[in-house]
Design an enzyme around this catalytic site. Structure first.
Site, mmCIF file in Angstrom:
data_model
loop_
_atom_site.group_PDB
_atom_site.id
_atom_site.type_symbol
_atom_site.label_atom_id
_atom_site.label_comp_id
_atom_site.label_asym_id
_atom_site.label_seq_id
_atom_site.Cartn_x
_atom_site.Cartn_y
_atom_site.Cartn_z
ATOM 1 C CG ASN A 1 -1.526 1.355 1.492
ATOM 2 O OD1 ASN A 1 -2.428 1.734 0.769
ATOM 3 N ND2 ASN A 1 -1.064 2.103 2.495
ATOM 4 C CD GLU A 2 -0.772 6.026 0.847
ATOM 5 O OE1 GLU A 2 -0.062 6.268 1.834
ATOM 6 O OE2 GLU A 2 -1.795 6.663 0.562
HETATM 7 O O1 AHR Z 1 -7.107 6.584 3.988
HETATM 8 C C1 AHR Z 1 -6.267 6.985 5.033
HETATM 9 C C2 AHR Z 1 -4.812 6.669 4.759
HETATM 10 O O2 AHR Z 1 -4.371 7.428 3.682
HETATM 11 C C3 AHR Z 1 -4.497 5.267 4.349
HETATM 12 O O3 AHR Z 1 -4.245 4.457 5.423
HETATM 13 C C4 AHR Z 1 -3.245 5.390 3.563
HETATM 14 O O4 AHR Z 1 -3.121 4.406 2.573
HETATM 15 C C5 AHR Z 1 -3.277 6.804 3.054
HETATM 16 O O5 AHR Z 1 -2.133 7.482 3.389
#
Ligand code: AHR
Length: 768
Positions: free
Chosen positions: A346-347
């Site tokens: 994720n990211e």
């Molecule tokens: O949606 C909130 C946060 O935003 C999530 O955990 C992350 O993936 C993003 O930085």
């Protein structure tokens, strides 16, 4: 006024597949204290300072007598659930739990299932369980439970509330002389969503189902990869195998949003929920990399992580003869869950993740070639890390790439054509997280306008979901959100109704159509990016020196500045279209922060900023602030070292911005003109429902009209959302926009100011 005409050439084009879905993360107490119907907070005495520095093992409990009631860990319920309460009652003792918010929500006539694990140290003993309100008033008939086992054993009782309260308490009373150990004290409403045990609040489950999502991304977010590598560590990343099986055997976990995650809502429940709301499950697994703490498993030790992914697919889809398929069957779901999508990471930022991703990809595709694998492109809409993710996706042939952006409405309006130029043959974009900064109707309408562009580009955009999904109003970590709630009420935001419209009336394919005589777009801002220049501290002490501005063929030097906290000083301003700024900056403070340099600054709420050492001193970014709403346009990973002087340059040419540090290019971005079109539209057809959907969004304050040069909608219906730009739903005020569902006939389609509409009609597909 021009007569805008819709003609339908009526050719089915790109399939929309599972385009619009939802993203669930346990942020804002979305799971524990939210969707997860458990009413007791800290049911297993596992809260600890690692979750939140204010937490301890008895958080959320009121103990009448600390001498008689203590938390211990010597002979636990099991090795995953280490703490429990010892009761050695010197006098009558009580423990009281208030749940979440102002207290538990008991509803007259509803039933509640109580259970706890007990080990009796002293022969047969009686525990009285009561449901009360905060004044001690009885809500249900108290029950006495006889406990006698010398081994840990689960006891249960059912209650029927005789009154309604939102300040409910669960009270356990231990008579003098009681000697027992107690753990997993649980209270659930009997009426959960779809009446499943250990499941989801009925009202919140229905609110999700009403969206008609095509997929459910879970369980996070940063929540997935923020943590330790060892799955048995209390602060571990989210490892799915920890989240299945008997709840008392699921280890508590530090939730990086500052609280405790019970994992009571785990992977099995997420799969069930996907099925119950008609959504494709889309799990996100950690990729053996935590970008927040620069942790990664050595490549030689990726085996367990890759096995986690393979085992998850087998758990979801395998037969009862497979090892993990058998586990699913034993948990009560003989049929496979038909998992189609899987995200790794994720990211993610940094090369470490992208060195590891190919190992996951190859192993998964070798065994499960049909699983659609999702790569990631970091937390920003553009820049070096974003490009790194896309490069990895192209090289590995990922099916989709997860893009995230939380930006101001102006960004969405300026980026309406973002996906027009994406390659339809490459990986598809998955907009896994997006939102436009506020829960007001104007933001929702702008999001709708952008969603017509996502539909239009369905050959390049595979999936999209708003984020975050849920917010318990008393535990806000992040706004905006899609659905607000407390223990008793739900308030879908105005943005929710836009998402719902696009999901419910998505259609299976785009249809060719033509709009003639559309009025001119209004250019709000296409001018140069000039005005004030201001160095600024960003939460640490910084020194700016040798500040120079070169514009109109002249270079001027300005006095250096030592700044601290959020201090800022305007050194000059320029009206040149093209200019260059140079300065030296040194961080002298200790905080993990950096500095800002504002340019084109009209005021503090409307400015461009070069962020040096943003997001905990990890990034160099170009940010805009528009009417107080910030947007990070582009990012490169970069850290500002203490006591090191950096020579920085900004070059602005029209709307093109380039920055350098010590001669190395850092950021480059073209800020598109800010243009508002009079209408944003798209036409789709749903093969299964034989329905046409013509969506039209008006983000302006003027009514717009379309003449329908087609009889497709002559006997159709219209669903229309309208409201004032600043309309916002709140708990107790849930209808701040108008939603009308009316028959439609004729050929004049009116789009009121700030409206989102869908015209629909049931017709066999035909060429006009
Ligand atoms: O949606 C909130 C946060 O935003 C999530 O955990 C992350 O993936 C993003 O930085």
């Amino acid at each position: 006024m021009k007569d805008t005409k819709l003609t339908v050439t009526n050719e089915l084009t790109a399939p929309l597949n599972d385009l619009f879905g939802i993203f669930f993360e346990d942020i804002n107490h979305a799971a524990d204290g939210g969707l997860y119907a458990e009413m007791v907070q800290n049911r297993s005495f596992e809260f600890a300072p690692i979750d939140n520095s204010d937490y301890q093992a008895t958080t959320a409990w009121e103990l009448s007598d600390p001498q008689s009631l203590r938390v211990a860990d010597k002979d636990p319920l099991n090795t995953k659930n280490l703490h429990y309460l010892t009761v050695d009652a010197k006098q009558t003792a009580t423990i009281t739990n208030a749940g979440f918010n102002s207290g538990m929500f008991y509803q007259q006539g509803e039933q509640y299932n109580f259970s706890f694990f007990v080990k009796a140290l002293n022969g047969t003993q009686e525990v009285t369980v009561q449901l009360t309100d905060d004044s001690g008033k009885k809500i249900a008939a108290p029950q006495s439970i006889t406990v006698e086992s010398h081994q840990w054993l689960k006891y249960s009782a059912q209650f029927t509330a005789e009154q309604t309260t939102t300040t409910g308490r669960l009270v356990l009373t231990f008579p003098e002389g009681t000697r027992i150990l107690v753990d997993m004290i649980s209270l659930f409403p009997k009426n959960t969503f779809n009446h499943r045990p250990n499941y989801v609040r009925a009202d919140l489950g229905e609110t999700l189902k009403d969206l008609h999502p095509k997929f459910l991304r879970f369980p996070g977010g940063c929540l997935v990869h923020d943590g330790q590598l060892d799955p048995d560590n209390r602060g571990a990343m989210y490892r799915w195998k920890n989240s299945i099986g008997p709840v008392e055997q699921r280890p508590a976990r530090r939730n990086n949003w500052g609280y405790n995650q019970t994992l009571g809502l785990g992977y099995f429940e997420y799969f069930e929920l996907s099925e119950d709301i008609g959504a494709e499950p889309l799990p996100v697994l950690p990729g053996a990399h935590d970008p927040h703490h620069d942790r990664e498993a050595p490549i030689a030790q990726l085996g367990d992580w890759i096995d986690d992914a393979l085992d998850l697919i087998e758990f979801a889809n395998g037969s009862e003869n497979s090892k993990w398929g058998k586990v699913r069957v034993a948990l009560g779901h003989p049929k496979p869950f038909n998992l189609k999508y899987l995200a790794i990471g994720n990211e993610e930022v940094g090369q470490a993740f992208f060195d590891r991703y190919p190992y996951f990809h190859k192993a998964i595709k070798a065994k499960y070639p049909n699983i659609k694998l999702i790569n990631t492109s970091g937390p920003f809409a553009a820049g070096a890390e974003f490009e790194r993710g896309w490069k990895s996706a192209r090289e590995n042939h990922s099916d989709l790439v997860d893009e995230h952006y939380y930006t101001a409405p102006t960004w969405f309006l300026a980026n309406q054509h973002r996906y027009d130029s994406y390659d339809p043959k490459g990986p598809k974009a998955f907009i896994g997280e997006y939102a436009s900064k506020k829960n007001q109707w104007y933001n929702a309408v702008v999001e709708a306008s952008y969603m017509t562009g996502l539909e239009r580009n369905a050959d390049k955009v595979g999936l999209a979901c708003y984020a975050p999904l849920f917010c318990n109003v008393d535990y806000k970590d992040w706004t905006p959100d899609l659905i607000f709630f407390n223990q008793s009420e739900v308030s879908p935001s105005v943005n929710y109704y836009v998402q719902q419209l696009f999901m419910k009336y998505q259609g299976t394919n785009n249809v060719d159509y033509h709009l003639a005589n559309v009025p001119e777009a209004k250019v709000i801002d296409d001018g140069p990016l000039n005005d004030g220049l201001s160095p600024q501290a960003d939460g640490t002490d910084v020194k700016f020196e040798n500040i120079r501005l070169t514009a109109n063929g002249q270079t001027k030097q300005f006095k250096g500045q030592s700044l601290s906290e959020k201090q800022t000083i305007r050194v000059c301003s320029t009206d040149a279209d093209d200019y260059e700024v140079a300065f030296d900056v040194t961080k002298v403070g200790d905080e993990p922060k950096g500095a800002h340099f504002c340019f084109g600054e009209q005021d503090l709420d409307n400015t461009f900023t070069w962020v040096l050492g943003g997001w905990g001193n990890t990034d160099s970014m170009i940010r805009t602030m528009t009417n107080g709403m910030d947007t990070d346009w582009t990012q490169t990973s970069w850290t500002m070292n203490k006591n090191q002087t950096y020579h920085c340059q900004i070059k602005v040419s029209g709307r093109h911005i380039t920055t350098w540090i010590d001669g190395e290019k850092m950021n480059e971005i073209e800020i598109p003109p800010f243009v508002v079109q009079p209408m944003y539209t798209n036409l789709t057809y749903d093969k299964k429902a034989s329905q046409y959907y013509f969506k039209a969004v008006n983000v302006t304050d003027k009514q717009q009209e379309i003449t329908l040069d087609t009889d497709l909608f002559a006997d159709g219906s219209l669903y229309q959302l309208t409201g004032l730009p600043d309309a916002e739903n709140h708990l107790g005020m849930t209808n701040q926009i108008e939603r009308r569902n009316v028959p439609f006939s004729g050929h004049q389609f009116i789009l009121p100011p700030y409206s989102v509409s869908v015209l629909m009609s049931t017709k066999q597909f035909r060429t006009q």
